[in-house]
Design an enzyme around this catalytic site. Structure first.
Site, PDB file in Angstrom:
ATOM      1  N   GLU A 172       0.922  -1.174  -0.108  1.00  0.00           N
ATOM      2  CA  GLU A 172      -0.009   0.035   0.102  1.00  0.00           C
ATOM      3  C   GLU A 172       0.769   1.321   0.041  1.00  0.00           C
ATOM      4  O   GLU A 172       0.763   2.401   0.933  1.00  0.00           O
ATOM      5  CB  GLU A 172      -0.878  -0.137   1.158  1.00  0.00           C
ATOM      6  CG  GLU A 172      -1.882  -1.251   1.122  1.00  0.00           C
ATOM      7  CD  GLU A 172      -3.019  -1.270   2.138  1.00  0.00           C
ATOM      8  OE1 GLU A 172      -2.866  -0.740   2.947  1.00  0.00           O
ATOM      9  OE2 GLU A 172      -3.862  -2.128   2.022  1.00  0.00           O
ATOM     10  N   ASN A 194       2.391   2.126   7.661  1.00  0.00           N
ATOM     11  CA  ASN A 194       1.240   1.123   7.537  1.00  0.00           C
ATOM     12  C   ASN A 194       1.092   0.259   8.913  1.00  0.00           C
ATOM     13  O   ASN A 194       2.097   0.409   9.528  1.00  0.00           O
ATOM     14  CB  ASN A 194       1.458   0.112   6.294  1.00  0.00           C
ATOM     15  CG  ASN A 194       0.496  -0.632   5.713  1.00  0.00           C
ATOM     16  OD1 ASN A 194      -0.018  -1.549   6.439  1.00  0.00           O
ATOM     17  ND2 ASN A 194      -0.180   0.015   4.784  1.00  0.00           N
ATOM     18  N   HIS A 414     -18.618  -8.972   4.857  1.00  0.00           N
ATOM     19  CA  HIS A 414     -17.483  -8.532   5.015  1.00  0.00           C
ATOM     20  C   HIS A 414     -16.810  -9.390   6.290  1.00  0.00           C
ATOM     21  O   HIS A 414     -17.468  -9.335   7.349  1.00  0.00           O
ATOM     22  CB  HIS A 414     -17.353  -7.094   5.642  1.00  0.00           C
ATOM     23  CG  HIS A 414     -16.246  -6.468   5.878  1.00  0.00           C
ATOM     24  ND1 HIS A 414     -15.810  -5.946   6.921  1.00  0.00           N
ATOM     25  CD2 HIS A 414     -15.128  -6.180   5.064  1.00  0.00           C
ATOM     26  CE1 HIS A 414     -14.388  -5.444   7.015  1.00  0.00           C
ATOM     27  NE2 HIS A 414     -13.868  -5.730   5.810  1.00  0.00           N
ATOM     28  N   HIS A 415     -15.565  -9.871   5.973  1.00  0.00           N
ATOM     29  CA  HIS A 415     -14.584 -10.582   6.875  1.00  0.00           C
ATOM     30  C   HIS A 415     -13.545  -9.907   6.999  1.00  0.00           C
ATOM     31  O   HIS A 415     -12.483 -10.340   6.275  1.00  0.00           O
ATOM     32  CB  HIS A 415     -14.599 -12.036   6.529  1.00  0.00           C
ATOM     33  CG  HIS A 415     -15.661 -13.085   6.244  1.00  0.00           C
ATOM     34  ND1 HIS A 415     -15.719 -14.154   5.687  1.00  0.00           N
ATOM     35  CD2 HIS A 415     -17.009 -12.837   6.889  1.00  0.00           C
ATOM     36  CE1 HIS A 415     -16.895 -14.927   5.768  1.00  0.00           C
ATOM     37  NE2 HIS A 415     -17.793 -14.078   6.461  1.00  0.00           N
ATOM     38  N   HIS A 484      -8.618  -8.164   0.451  1.00  0.00           N
ATOM     39  CA  HIS A 484      -8.017  -7.053   0.821  1.00  0.00           C
ATOM     40  C   HIS A 484      -6.560  -7.474   1.573  1.00  0.00           C
ATOM     41  O   HIS A 484      -6.626  -8.324   2.430  1.00  0.00           O
ATOM     42  CB  HIS A 484      -8.529  -5.916   1.345  1.00  0.00           C
ATOM     43  CG  HIS A 484      -9.356  -5.254   0.359  1.00  0.00           C
ATOM     44  ND1 HIS A 484      -9.695  -3.742   0.528  1.00  0.00           N
ATOM     45  CD2 HIS A 484     -10.237  -5.652  -0.270  1.00  0.00           C
ATOM     46  CE1 HIS A 484     -10.485  -3.326  -0.329  1.00  0.00           C
ATOM     47  NE2 HIS A 484     -10.812  -4.349  -0.926  1.00  0.00           N
ATOM     48  N   GLU A 485      -5.465  -6.672   1.307  1.00  0.00           N
ATOM     49  CA  GLU A 485      -4.009  -6.903   2.128  1.00  0.00           C
ATOM     50  C   GLU A 485      -3.545  -8.232   1.761  1.00  0.00           C
ATOM     51  O   GLU A 485      -2.533  -8.682   2.574  1.00  0.00           O
ATOM     52  CB  GLU A 485      -4.293  -6.527   3.538  1.00  0.00           C
ATOM     53  CG  GLU A 485      -4.610  -4.971   3.964  1.00  0.00           C
ATOM     54  CD  GLU A 485      -6.127  -5.014   3.990  1.00  0.00           C
ATOM     55  OE1 GLU A 485      -6.881  -5.843   4.401  1.00  0.00           O
ATOM     56  OE2 GLU A 485      -6.518  -3.877   3.787  1.00  0.00           O
ATOM     57  N   GLU A 503      -7.357  -6.195  -3.292  1.00  0.00           N
ATOM     58  CA  GLU A 503      -6.940  -4.929  -3.140  1.00  0.00           C
ATOM     59  C   GLU A 503      -5.290  -5.005  -3.408  1.00  0.00           C
ATOM     60  O   GLU A 503      -5.047  -4.883  -4.534  1.00  0.00           O
ATOM     61  CB  GLU A 503      -7.235  -4.232  -1.715  1.00  0.00           C
ATOM     62  CG  GLU A 503      -6.682  -3.021  -1.472  1.00  0.00           C
ATOM     63  CD  GLU A 503      -6.619  -2.541  -0.043  1.00  0.00           C
ATOM     64  OE1 GLU A 503      -6.924  -1.289   0.153  1.00  0.00           O
ATOM     65  OE2 GLU A 503      -6.397  -3.379   0.681  1.00  0.00           O
ATOM     66  N   GLU A 509      -8.616   4.485  -0.719  1.00  0.00           N
ATOM     67  CA  GLU A 509      -9.015   4.440   0.827  1.00  0.00           C
ATOM     68  C   GLU A 509      -7.570   5.459   1.310  1.00  0.00           C
ATOM     69  O   GLU A 509      -8.056   6.402   2.138  1.00  0.00           O
ATOM     70  CB  GLU A 509      -8.946   3.228   1.515  1.00  0.00           C
ATOM     71  CG  GLU A 509      -7.467   2.455   1.559  1.00  0.00           C
ATOM     72  CD  GLU A 509      -7.651   1.118   2.166  1.00  0.00           C
ATOM     73  OE1 GLU A 509      -8.790   0.662   2.822  1.00  0.00           O
ATOM     74  OE2 GLU A 509      -6.517   0.586   2.494  1.00  0.00           O
TER      75      GLU A 509
HETATM   76  C1  NOJ Z   1      -8.711  -2.351   5.003  1.00  0.00           C
HETATM   77  C2  NOJ Z   1      -9.588  -2.232   3.711  1.00  0.00           C
HETATM   78  O1  NOJ Z   1      -8.567  -2.084   2.676  1.00  0.00           O
HETATM   79  C3  NOJ Z   1     -10.640  -1.409   3.831  1.00  0.00           C
HETATM   80  O2  NOJ Z   1     -11.256  -1.564   2.571  1.00  0.00           O
HETATM   81  C4  NOJ Z   1     -11.611  -1.903   5.047  1.00  0.00           C
HETATM   82  O3  NOJ Z   1     -12.538  -1.209   5.451  1.00  0.00           O
HETATM   83  C5  NOJ Z   1     -10.480  -1.837   6.412  1.00  0.00           C
HETATM   84  N1  NOJ Z   1      -9.433  -2.852   6.148  1.00  0.00           N
HETATM   85  C6  NOJ Z   1     -11.393  -2.618   7.585  1.00  0.00           C
HETATM   86  O4  NOJ Z   1     -11.552  -3.874   7.513  1.00  0.00           O
HETATM   87 CA    CA Z   2      -6.105  -1.961   2.567  1.00  0.00          CA
END
Ligand code: NOJ
Ligand code: CA
Length: 714
Positions: A172, A194, A414-415, A484-485, A503, A509
Site C-alpha cells: 500500500e 502502514n 465482510h470478513h 484486501h491486504e 486490493e 482509501e
Molecule cells: C482495510 C481495507 O482495505 C478496507 O477496505 C477496510 O474497510 C478496512 N481494512 C477494514 O476492514
Molecule cells: Ca487496505
C-alpha cells in the site's frame, strides 16, 4: 517443428549435448537464449527486435543446510522445444477470448555429483517471456528448503522505473518514478506508514515492476501462478544494474519448503516498444491453469455501494460502543453496552444504502462493522477477534437480509480477519455456510495488521497457502472473494474465477488517509493490475473530506471526471461507487455514467498509454453494442486525440462525454466538469483536454436516426 524452433545452436558440450540454444516468439520479434556457463550454471538472455533487453542472467536456487545448492555443476540432459496455440474464454474479463500462443523450451538438467534433476521451462510469447523451475519426482531430491531463489534479471541500462519499496507485509505505497541507480537514495522516503510493514533492503522493490529504457522499450517484471511458494521481491545490485529474486521468509527465515515433484511460480518479463502492449498482454493469465471447476454460472460481475467510505473517512465508526478498553467474544455483553452515536452499520443506515442501490440499479451493498469485535480489532495480537457471525445489537441481520431481497439487491459480506489467520480458518466453514444461509454470494475479506501466528509475513508461503485455501474453500460454497491486504495477484483468477478482485495495492482509501499522488491511477494498470483486477473503489465526488468528516483534512487528489474514467481504466468485474449517497445526490448528471458503465467486456482497445502520465482505454460491453471510454491523466494538463475507428462501420451512436471543465484541477477545482452529447460513428475523431489529475469518460450507445436529431456530429 523442433528444428524450426531451434534457431541456433552455438556450441556443443563435451558430452555432445547442446548447451546454448535459442527460441523465438511466434512473431519472431523476441528471442530468448538459454546457455550453460562453464561451471554448469544455467543462464538466459532476452532480446526484442534485435536489441538486448535482459543481459546474461544466471538461474538457480540456494538451499538450506546443504552444501550442494541447485545453482551450478549442471549438465544438459535434453532440450525439447514445442509450440502451443489455443484460445480460451474467461468467465469475466477485458475481452471474450484470450489467445495463448507461445513457443516453449524445456531444458532438462542433471547436477553432477548429486545426480539431482531440475527442469527449467521457458515460454516465449509475442509479448514476453515466462519461465519456471520444476523438480520432477526422483530418487535424490525429495524435501528441501529454499534459502533463496537466485534468479537474475540483468538490465541493459539505468532504466526509468515505477517502483514501490520491497516489503514482506504491504503493497500500500505510492509509486516512485526514478532511475534504477536512484532507488537507494529514494527508498527510505518512499516508505510511508502502514499498520503492518517489514522492509528488508535498501534496494529491494516489489513486483510488478514497470520500467522504460532510454530507447523507449517498456519492460515489466512480475510472476504468475504463485501457488505454494512465497512471493518474490527484486533486489537490485545497483552497480551491475541486475535484479535478483528475493523471496519472502517465514518466521524462522526460511523462504520456501519444497517437495519434489514440485515447481516454482513463473517469472515473467513483458516487453514492447509500445506501452499499450504491456496492458494488452495476457501472459500472466496464460501461465495459469484453466478453470478448476465446471459450473461457473454462479460467478457474476457486480457493481456495488456500501457502508464503507463513511468509516474510512472517520465520519462514522466500525465499532459499536466506546465503553470498553477491550472486548472478549462470548463474555462481553454488547446488549447491555451503551452504543456510541457513530456506529455506521445500523439497520436504518444500511436500509438507506439498500434503497439507494435499488433506485440506481446497483447489484450489491457491502456493510462493514456489522459484527461484534471491532472495539479492539487491531494492534493487540488478539487471536479470537471476530466470529464472523454475530451482529451488533443495532444491526438486524434478518431484517436487512429480507429488506435487500425485497428490493432485488444482494448483500455483500465482510470478513475482516485482523490478520488472525488461524482464527479465520477455524471459522471459515461456518462463516461461508452462514453467508449462504442468508443469501450472501460474495465476501470482502481483509488482513489488516501483523499476522497471527506471530512473526509470519503477509507474503510468506504459509500465508500464500492461506489465501489460496480461502479461495478454494469459498468455491466449494459458491462464494466470490474480494481479498484486501492479501498477496498481490498473479493470474490465479484464471483457475479460480471466484477470486473476483483483490486490493493488494494502495487503493482509493489512501485518499482519505492524507492523499495519494495524482498520477497514481496512471501507474497501477501497468503494475498491480498485471496480475488481476483490483477493488480500487472508484467514484469519489467530494474531494474535501472535511466537509462531512470535520476532523479529517484529507483531500482526494483527483477530479470528478477522473473518478468516472476509473471505471474503464481500472479493469475489475467488481466495481464500487464508493462515495456517500448524499454526495452523489448533488451530482446526479455525472453519477449517470457510473450507473451506465458496464463491468464485463467483449473487447478492449488501448488507445493511448504512457505509465505515470496518461492512459485512454475503450471497451465494448459484453453482449451489447455499447462502448465506454476512459482517460486518466497525470500531473500536467494534456489533450488526448482519439479516433472512434473501433466502432462498427455503418452504425450510428450517441456519445455522452464527461470531461474536466477548462478550469478544473485536482487540487483547486476538482468538481468542475462538463457533459455534452454528440453523434459519432467509426470515422469520428475527438480532441479532448484533461486537467492535472483529471480525465474524461465517454459512454457510446447505439442509436437510431430519430434519437440523433439536433445533436452535433463529432
Ligand atoms: C482495510 C481495507 O482495505 C478496507 O477496505 C477496510 O474497510 C478496512 N481494512 C477494514 O476492514
Ligand atoms: Ca487496505
Amino acid at each position: 517443428m523442433k528444428n524450426l524452433l531451434m534457431t541456433a545452436c552455438l556450441w556443443v558440450s563435451f558430452s555432445g549435448l547442446v548447451v546454448a540454444q535459442q527460441v523465438d516468439s511466434p512473431n519472431g520479434e523476441m528471442r530468448m537464449q538459454f546457455e550453460l556457463l562453464e561451471d554448469g550454471t544455467p543462464a538466459y538472455s532476452l532480446s526484442y527486435k534485435g536489441q538486448p533487453v535482459i543481459g546474461t542472467s544466471t538461474l538457480g536456487l540456494e538451499l538450506k543446510d546443504d552444501d550442494q545448492n541447485l545453482m551450478d555443476n549442471f549438465v544438459v540432459e535434453d532440450i525439447q522445444t514445442s509450440t502451443f496455440d489455443e484460445t480460451w474464454e474467461p468467465v469475466w474479463g477485458e475481452e471474450k477470448e484470450i489467445r495463448n500462443h507461445y513457443n516453449e523450451m524445456e531444458v532438462n538438467l542433471l547436477q553432477e555429483g548429486t545426480e539431482r534433476e531440475m527442469i527449467i521451462r521457458f515460454r516465449l510469447f509475442d509479448s514476453g517471456l515466462g519461465f519456471r523451475y520444476e523438480f520432477p519426482q526422483q530418487k535424490n531430491l525429495g524435501h528441501f528448503i529454499i534459502q533463496e531463489e537466485r534468479t537474475q534479471f540483468a538490465m541493459t541500462g539505468d532504466h526509468t522505473a515505477f517502483w514501490i519499496p520491497g516489503d514482506y507485509d504491504t503493497q500500500e505505497y505510492d509509486y516512485t518514478e526514478s532511475r534504477l541507480t536512484e532507488i537507494r537514495e529514494l527508498l527510505n522516503s518512499s516508505i510511508t506508514e502502514n499498520l503492518s510493514q517489514t522492509s528488508f533492503s535498501p534496494t529491494g522493490v516489489q513486483t510488478s515492476l514497470m520500467m522504460k529504457t532510454d530507447d523507449g522499450i517498456y519492460i515489466n517484471l512480475h510472476e504468475a501462478a504463485l501457488i505454494d511458494y512465497s512471493a518474490m521481491h527484486l533486489e537490485l545490485d545497483d552497480e551491475n544494474l541486475t535484479f535478483e529474486s528475493w523471496l519472502t521468509p517465514d518466521v524462522t527465515g526460511n523462504k520456501v519448503y519444497m517437495i519434489a515433484p514440485g515447481k516454482s511460480p513463473w517469472r515473467t518479463i513483458l516487453v514492447s516498444d509500445d506501452a499499450r502492449d504491456i496492458l494488452a498482454s495476457r501472459i500472466t493469465y496464460n501461465l495459469n491453469d484453466p478453470v478448476a471447476f465446471d459450473d461457473t454460472s454462479w460467478i457474476k460481475p457486480m457493481k456495488y455501494v456500501g457502508v464503507w467510505w463513511e468509516m474510512i473517512t472517520g465520519k462514522s465508526s466500525w465499532h459499536y460502543t466506546d465503553e470498553f478498553a477491550a472486548v472478549k467474544l462470548g463474555e462481553t455483553d454488547f446488549e447491555a453496552a451503551e452504543p456510541n452515536d457513530t456506529h455506521g452499520a445500523t439497520t436504518e443506515n444500511v436500509k438507506r444504502y439498500i434503497d439507494f442501490a435499488a433506485e440506481h440499479g446497483f447489484d450489491g451493498v457491502l456493510v462493514e462493522g456489522w459484527n461484534i469485535g471491532w472495539e479492539d480489532w487491531f494492534g493487540n495480537s488478539k487471536d479470537y477477534v471476530f466470529d464472523f457471525m454475530t451482529p451488533y445489537p443495532d444491526f438486524d441481520l434478518e431484517e436487512v437480509r429480507d429488506y435487500a431481497k425485497s428490493k432485488g439487491v444482494e448483500m455483500i459480506m465482510h470478513h475482516e480477519t485482523s490478520s488472525s489467520v488461524r482464527n479465520y480458518e477455524r471459522h471459515m466453514d461456518q462463516a461461508y455456510q452462514f453467508m449462504k444461509d442468508n443469501g450472501y454470494n460474495a465476501v470482502k475479506s481483509g488482513y489488516v495488521g501483523d499476522i497471527l501466528p506471530r512473526g509470519e509475513n503477509h507474503y510468506s508461503q504459509w500465508l500464500v497457502n492461506h489465501y489460496q485455501y480461502a479461495i478454494e474453500k469459498a468455491a466449494e460454497y459458491e462464494v466470490m472473494v474480494n481479498a484486501h491486504e492479501a498477496v498481490r495477484p498473479t493470474g490465479i483468477a484464471r483457475t479460480w474465477p471466484n477470486l473476483i478482485a483483490n486490493e493488494s495495492a494502495r487503493g482509493q482509501e489512501y485518499q482519505a488517509f492524507g492523499g495519494s499522488k495524482p498520477n497514481h491511477v496512471t501507474v497501477i494498470p501497468f503494475t498491480r493490475l498485471i496480475g488481476g483486477p483490483m477493488d480500487y473503489t472508484p467514484g469519489i465526488f467530494e474531494m474535501d473530506i472535511s466537509t462531512f468528516s470535520p476532523d479529517n483534512d484529507s483531500w482526494v487528489n483527483s477530479t470528478i471526471a477522473n473518478q468516472l474514467a476509473l471505471y474503464v481504466t481500472m479493469y475489475s468485474p467488481l466495481q464500487m461507487a464508493a462515495d456517500l449517497p448524499e454526495n452523489y445526490e448533488r451530482f446526479m448528471d455525472a453519477f449517470q455514467f457510473i450507473k451506465d458503465v458496464a463491468i464485463d467486456w467483449d473487447e478492449t482497445k488501448y488507445l493511448e498509454a504512457e505509465p505515470g502520465y496518461y492512459l485512454t482505454i475503450a471497451r465494448k460491453e459484453k453482449d451489447s453494442n455499447n462502448w465506454f471510454v476512459g482517460n486518466v491523466n497525470g500531473d500536467d494538463p494534456r489533450t488526448a486525440n482519439i479516433k472512434f475507428d473501433f466502432l462498427d462501420k455503418g452504425k450510428t451512436y450517441i456519445a455522452t462525454i464527461y470531461s474536466d471543465a477548462k478550469d478544473a484541477h485536482y487540487r483547486d477545482n476538482p468538481q468542475a466538469y462538463e457533459i455534452r452529447k454528440a453523434v459519432v460513428n467509426h470515422r469520428s475523431k475527438l480532441s479532448q483536454r484533461s486537467a492535472p489529475g483529471g480525465g474524461f469518460a465517454i459512454s457510446i450507445m447505439e442509436a437510431d436516426k430519430a434519437e440523433t436529431k439536433g445533436l452535433k456530429k463529432l
